[in-house]
Design a protein around this motif. Sequence first.
Motif, PDB file in Angstrom:
ATOM      1  N   VAL A   1      -0.604  48.672 -10.820  1.00 53.55           N
ATOM      2  CA  VAL A   1      -0.931  48.209 -12.180  1.00 53.55           C
ATOM      3  C   VAL A   1      -0.313  49.624 -13.421  1.00 53.55           C
ATOM      4  O   VAL A   1       1.704  49.118 -14.474  1.00 53.55           O
ATOM      5  CB  VAL A   1      -2.257  48.512 -12.834  1.00 53.55           C
ATOM      6  CG1 VAL A   1      -2.031  49.028 -14.610  1.00 53.55           C
ATOM      7  CG2 VAL A   1      -3.327  47.663 -12.424  1.00 53.55           C
ATOM      8  N   ALA A   2      -0.116  51.369 -13.001  1.00 51.82           N
ATOM      9  CA  ALA A   2       0.928  51.748 -13.736  1.00 51.82           C
ATOM     10  C   ALA A   2       2.434  52.478 -12.465  1.00 51.82           C
ATOM     11  O   ALA A   2       2.811  52.737 -13.507  1.00 51.82           O
ATOM     12  CB  ALA A   2       0.434  53.272 -14.121  1.00 51.82           C
ATOM     13  N   GLY A   3       2.314  51.685 -10.994  1.00 52.23           N
ATOM     14  CA  GLY A   3       3.197  51.990 -10.447  1.00 52.23           C
ATOM     15  C   GLY A   3       3.679  53.985 -10.254  1.00 52.23           C
ATOM     16  O   GLY A   3       4.333  54.180  -9.765  1.00 52.23           O
ATOM     17  N   VAL A   4       1.827  53.956  -9.977  1.00 54.73           N
ATOM     18  CA  VAL A   4       2.012  55.814  -9.642  1.00 54.73           C
ATOM     19  C   VAL A   4       1.405  55.875  -8.481  1.00 54.73           C
ATOM     20  O   VAL A   4       0.530  54.996  -8.316  1.00 54.73           O
ATOM     21  CB  VAL A   4       1.302  56.481 -10.992  1.00 54.73           C
ATOM     22  CG1 VAL A   4       2.465  56.577 -11.646  1.00 54.73           C
ATOM     23  CG2 VAL A   4      -0.205  55.507 -11.051  1.00 54.73           C
ATOM     24  N   LYS A   5       1.764  56.882  -8.186  1.00 50.42           N
ATOM     25  CA  LYS A   5       0.555  57.297  -6.447  1.00 50.42           C
ATOM     26  C   LYS A   5      -0.456  57.538  -6.154  1.00 50.42           C
ATOM     27  O   LYS A   5      -0.789  58.409  -7.430  1.00 50.42           O
ATOM     28  CB  LYS A   5       1.488  58.187  -5.318  1.00 50.42           C
ATOM     29  CG  LYS A   5       3.240  58.014  -5.277  1.00 50.42           C
ATOM     30  CD  LYS A   5       3.414  58.819  -4.069  1.00 50.42           C
ATOM     31  CE  LYS A   5       5.337  57.964  -3.268  1.00 50.42           C
ATOM     32  NZ  LYS A   5       5.706  58.796  -1.831  1.00 50.42           N
ATOM     33  N   VAL A   6      -1.419  57.011  -5.939  1.00 54.19           N
ATOM     34  CA  VAL A   6      -3.128  57.215  -6.328  1.00 54.19           C
ATOM     35  C   VAL A   6      -3.085  58.042  -4.798  1.00 54.19           C
ATOM     36  O   VAL A   6      -2.554  58.418  -4.105  1.00 54.19           O
ATOM     37  CB  VAL A   6      -3.606  56.027  -5.369  1.00 54.19           C
ATOM     38  CG1 VAL A   6      -3.146  54.837  -7.090  1.00 54.19           C
ATOM     39  CG2 VAL A   6      -3.643  55.331  -4.334  1.00 54.19           C
TER      40      VAL A   6
ATOM     41  N   GLY B   1     -10.291  52.557  -0.283  1.00 59.91           N
ATOM     42  CA  GLY B   1      -9.851  52.560   0.818  1.00 59.91           C
ATOM     43  C   GLY B   1      -8.326  52.289   0.759  1.00 59.91           C
ATOM     44  O   GLY B   1      -7.390  52.061   1.711  1.00 59.91           O
ATOM     45  N   ALA B   2      -8.113  52.716  -0.444  1.00 59.23           N
ATOM     46  CA  ALA B   2      -5.950  52.563  -0.304  1.00 59.23           C
ATOM     47  C   ALA B   2      -5.514  53.353   0.475  1.00 59.23           C
ATOM     48  O   ALA B   2      -6.002  54.973   0.077  1.00 59.23           O
ATOM     49  CB  ALA B   2      -6.212  53.021  -1.773  1.00 59.23           C
ATOM     50  N   GLU B   3      -4.457  53.685   0.836  1.00 57.25           N
ATOM     51  CA  GLU B   3      -4.141  54.573   2.164  1.00 57.25           C
ATOM     52  C   GLU B   3      -3.780  55.532   1.339  1.00 57.25           C
ATOM     53  O   GLU B   3      -3.574  55.977  -0.200  1.00 57.25           O
ATOM     54  CB  GLU B   3      -3.495  54.303   2.686  1.00 57.25           C
ATOM     55  CG  GLU B   3      -3.601  53.343   4.137  1.00 57.25           C
ATOM     56  CD  GLU B   3      -2.481  52.491   4.501  1.00 57.25           C
ATOM     57  OE1 GLU B   3      -1.596  52.937   4.563  1.00 57.25           O
ATOM     58  OE2 GLU B   3      -3.003  51.852   5.256  1.00 57.25           O
ATOM     59  N   LYS B   4      -3.716  56.870   1.594  1.00 50.85           N
ATOM     60  CA  LYS B   4      -2.759  58.076   0.572  1.00 50.85           C
ATOM     61  C   LYS B   4      -1.393  57.734  -0.083  1.00 50.85           C
ATOM     62  O   LYS B   4      -0.837  57.410   1.505  1.00 50.85           O
ATOM     63  CB  LYS B   4      -3.056  59.426   1.391  1.00 50.85           C
ATOM     64  CG  LYS B   4      -2.879  60.910   0.832  1.00 50.85           C
ATOM     65  CD  LYS B   4      -3.094  61.541   1.395  1.00 50.85           C
ATOM     66  CE  LYS B   4      -2.593  63.562   0.797  1.00 50.85           C
ATOM     67  NZ  LYS B   4      -3.099  63.455  -0.397  1.00 50.85           N
TER      68      LYS B   4
END
Length: 145
Positions: A140-145, A131-134
């Motif tokens: 945790v890692a600070g990177v875009k999902v 459900g995380a938005e694009k």
Amino acid sequence: MTTACPVVGTTNDVLPPNHPEVDLTKDGQTCPVVGAKTDHHHNLHKHPSVQIENTTSPTATECPALKQVVAQPKSKAMDDEVCPVIGPATTVLPPDHPDTTKAKEGEVCPVTKATVAHHKDKVHVHPSVQGAEKGAVCPVAGVKV
């Protein structure tokens, strides 16, 4: 600025002083230590020359610089610890990592070659990202999902 590795969450971009020789400019090579491909690791650097007292097993945990880095606010926010192989890394597994709770003693991670025994009770399951938005940023890692 150093970015976090999307697989293991390390912000360390310096190879250990005892790392085998590898030409990081050539794609398609596989690291004999952790199985990482050179294709995604052009940001890594060789460790400066240092006198190593323990020549049989110099580890990141013995590096005076890396011992200090886990106290930095960014490292604390990422739940970092110093891994003896890759240096500062998050203790939270990536969201798509296979379930380690059912792994047997002696089994090896297919991604990083890490042994289950070495990481027992040291790594944690990633919070759900369903459900995380694009474009959302991983907590945790600070990177875009």
